[in-house]
Each structure stands twice: as C-alpha cells, then as structure tokens.
Scaffold this motif. Structure first.
Motif, short mmCIF file in Angstrom:
data_model
loop_
_atom_site.label_atom_id
_atom_site.label_comp_id
_atom_site.label_asym_id
_atom_site.label_seq_id
_atom_site.Cartn_x
_atom_site.Cartn_y
_atom_site.Cartn_z
N TYR A 109 -2.89 10.02 -3.35
CA TYR A 109 -2.80 8.64 -2.84
C TYR A 109 -2.16 8.61 -1.46
O TYR A 109 -2.55 7.83 -0.59
CB TYR A 109 -2.00 7.76 -3.82
N MET A 110 -1.17 9.46 -1.26
CA MET A 110 -0.51 9.51 0.05
C MET A 110 -1.50 9.92 1.13
O MET A 110 -1.53 9.35 2.22
CB MET A 110 0.67 10.50 0.00
N GLU A 111 -2.32 10.90 0.79
CA GLU A 111 -3.30 11.37 1.78
C GLU A 111 -4.38 10.30 2.03
O GLU A 111 -4.81 10.09 3.17
CB GLU A 111 -3.95 12.67 1.32
N ALA A 112 -4.79 9.64 0.96
CA ALA A 112 -5.80 8.58 1.11
C ALA A 112 -5.29 7.48 2.05
O ALA A 112 -6.02 7.03 2.94
CB ALA A 112 -6.14 8.01 -0.26
N VAL A 113 -4.05 7.10 1.87
CA VAL A 113 -3.47 6.05 2.73
C VAL A 113 -3.36 6.56 4.17
O VAL A 113 -3.69 5.84 5.13
CB VAL A 113 -2.10 5.60 2.18
N ALA A 114 -2.92 7.81 4.31
CA ALA A 114 -2.79 8.38 5.67
C ALA A 114 -4.15 8.41 6.37
O ALA A 114 -4.25 8.10 7.56
CB ALA A 114 -2.20 9.78 5.59
N ARG A 115 -5.20 8.76 5.64
CA ARG A 115 -6.54 8.81 6.26
C ARG A 115 -6.99 7.42 6.69
O ARG A 115 -7.64 7.26 7.71
CB ARG A 115 -7.55 9.38 5.29
N MET A 116 -6.68 6.42 5.89
CA MET A 116 -7.06 5.05 6.24
C MET A 116 -6.33 4.55 7.48
O MET A 116 -6.82 3.69 8.19
CB MET A 116 -6.79 4.09 5.07
N LYS A 117 -5.15 5.11 7.72
CA LYS A 117 -4.37 4.68 8.90
C LYS A 117 -4.93 5.29 10.17
O LYS A 117 -4.68 4.79 11.26
CB LYS A 117 -2.89 5.08 8.73
N ARG B 131 0.82 -1.22 0.00
CA ARG B 131 0.00 0.00 0.00
C ARG B 131 0.85 1.27 0.00
O ARG B 131 0.44 2.30 0.53
CB ARG B 131 -0.97 0.00 1.17
N LYS B 132 2.02 1.17 -0.56
CA LYS B 132 2.90 2.35 -0.68
C LYS B 132 2.59 3.05 -1.99
O LYS B 132 2.73 2.45 -3.05
CB LYS B 132 4.35 1.88 -0.68
N PRO B 133 2.13 4.29 -1.93
CA PRO B 133 1.91 5.00 -3.18
C PRO B 133 3.22 5.23 -3.93
O PRO B 133 4.18 5.74 -3.35
CB PRO B 133 1.30 6.33 -2.72
#
Ligand SMILES: Cc1cc2nc3c(=O)[nH]c(=O)nc-3n(C[C@H](O)[C@H](O)[C@H](O)COP(=O)(O)O)c2cc1C
Length: 186
Positions: free
Chosen positions: A177-185, A104-106
């Motif tokens: 994508y980085m922000e999307a992953v950060a929000r999911m965390k 899941r690394k952008p």
C-alpha cells in the motif's frame, strides 16, 4: 527509503501492548524494510480532545510535532490494546485531533490483549474510524493474544520464527500500500 511510524496507542500505567510496538520497531530495523520511528502516545500525553488541530488558536508544540510526523510517514503500524471491546480513548483522541494527516495513509493494525482473543473486537471500530477519516487500512491483521506470555518487556517474542513469519506477511501488505500511494504521488 520510505518511512514507517509504529504508533503505540496505550497510555496505561504499566502497559503491555508497547511490547508489540517495540517488536515491530526492531523487526523493521533489522530487516531494513523502511526507516522506522516509534511514537508512543504516552509520551505525548495529549489533553482530552477539544477541537481539531486546524481550528486550534494555540496548538501545543507537541501536537504540531505529532501532526508533522504522521504527515511525513509513508505508512503506519498501529498497535492498540482492547479495552472493553473497543480501542482506548487515547487513540480516539489522536485520530480525531488530526484530519488531512490521515488521508490515504496506509495503516496496518495490530490489536493486543492479555486474554486469548487477541483484541479482535477492536478491529471493526478502529477500521471504521480510520476509513471514515480517509486512511487506507491494510486488510492484513496482526492480532496478539496473551501478550505477556508472547513478548518480553523488550519486545522479544517467545517464538521468534513464528512471529517473524506473521510479521513478514503483515508488513509486506503494508509496504504494498505504501508503494501504491507513492506511485500515485509521482
Ligand atoms: C480498561 C480495560 C479494559 C479491558 N478490556 C478488555 C477486553 O474487553 N478484552 C480483552 O481481551 N482484554 C481487555 N483488557 C485487558 C487488556 O487486553 C490487557 O490489559 C492489555 O495488556 C492492554 O494493553 P495495555 O497493557 O497496553 O494497556 C482490558 C484492560 C483494561 C485496562
């Protein structure tokens, strides 16, 4: 601030694709898009792949450090040349030796060649490998043709305004994508 690693994949003597990596490092810094760090696979000089890091009994300090840096990054700009229609062995080596670090690394991919086609043959193979290992490859691309004409050795583009416009769009996509992953965390 989030962290972007610019990963320069070429280890070739006299390499030119690192000019594009230098450009991204400077562009991200200048526009304060993220904390940025340039990792050059030539500096790591990894031996040819024998086994994945998690199964190695005595992994090198360099490999442990590389793993930690990839893991800590919120996103990656991957700059790779095209060699014979594919990406270089140095990059395959670095992809295969890690595993969870890529998940899941952008990753935004810039392909580079000194010919007219901007390394576009590389896209399907590197995207497939990164998808297979669970990375999130960003659909926006940044192909660079005729790298020696278009970037100097310090990474300064010949046409700064045009290159900056392309880079802005490319990096905006990565940041989404980085922000999307950060929000999911969270
Ligand atoms: C082994 C090798 C194979 C190459 N194959 C291709 C190719 O298939 N298509 C292409 O457009 N350029 C090809 N090139 C030219 C590279 O795109 C050019 O040398 C570019 O600068 C490579 O990046 P580097 O300088 O960072 O190694 C090849 C270069 C090398 C060294």
């Amino acid at each position: 601030m989030q962290k972007i690693i610019v990963l320069s994949a070429s280890v070739r003597t006299g390499k030119k694709s690192n000019r594009v990596a230098l450009f991204f490092e400077q562009y991200i810094k200048k526009h304060q898009l993220a904390d940025v760090e340039l990792l050059d696979l030539e500096d790591y000089d990894f031996p040819i792949f024998h086994e994945r890091l998690r199964f190695l009994k005595n992994p090198s300090e360099k490999l442990i450090e590389f793993s930690a840096r990839i893991k800590a990054a919120d996103g990656i700009v991957l700059v790779t040349p095209e060699y014979n229609g594919g990406y270089p062995a140095s990059l395959k080596n670095a992809v295969d030796v890690l595993y969870d670090e890529w998940k899941r690394k952008p990753i935004a991919i810039s392909t580079v060649s000194d010919g007219p086609f901007g390394g576009n043959n590389v896209i399907t193979s590197i995207q497939y490998s990164l998808w297979k290992i669970g990375a999130l490859t960003v659909p926006a691309l940044f192909p660079v043709a005729r790298v020696m004409e278009n970037y100097d050795e310090h990474g300064v583009p010949a046409n700064e305004a045009f290159t900056g416009k392309l880079a802005h769009h490319f990096l905006e996509e990565l940041k989404w994508y980085m922000e999307a992953v950060a929000r999911m965390k969270n």
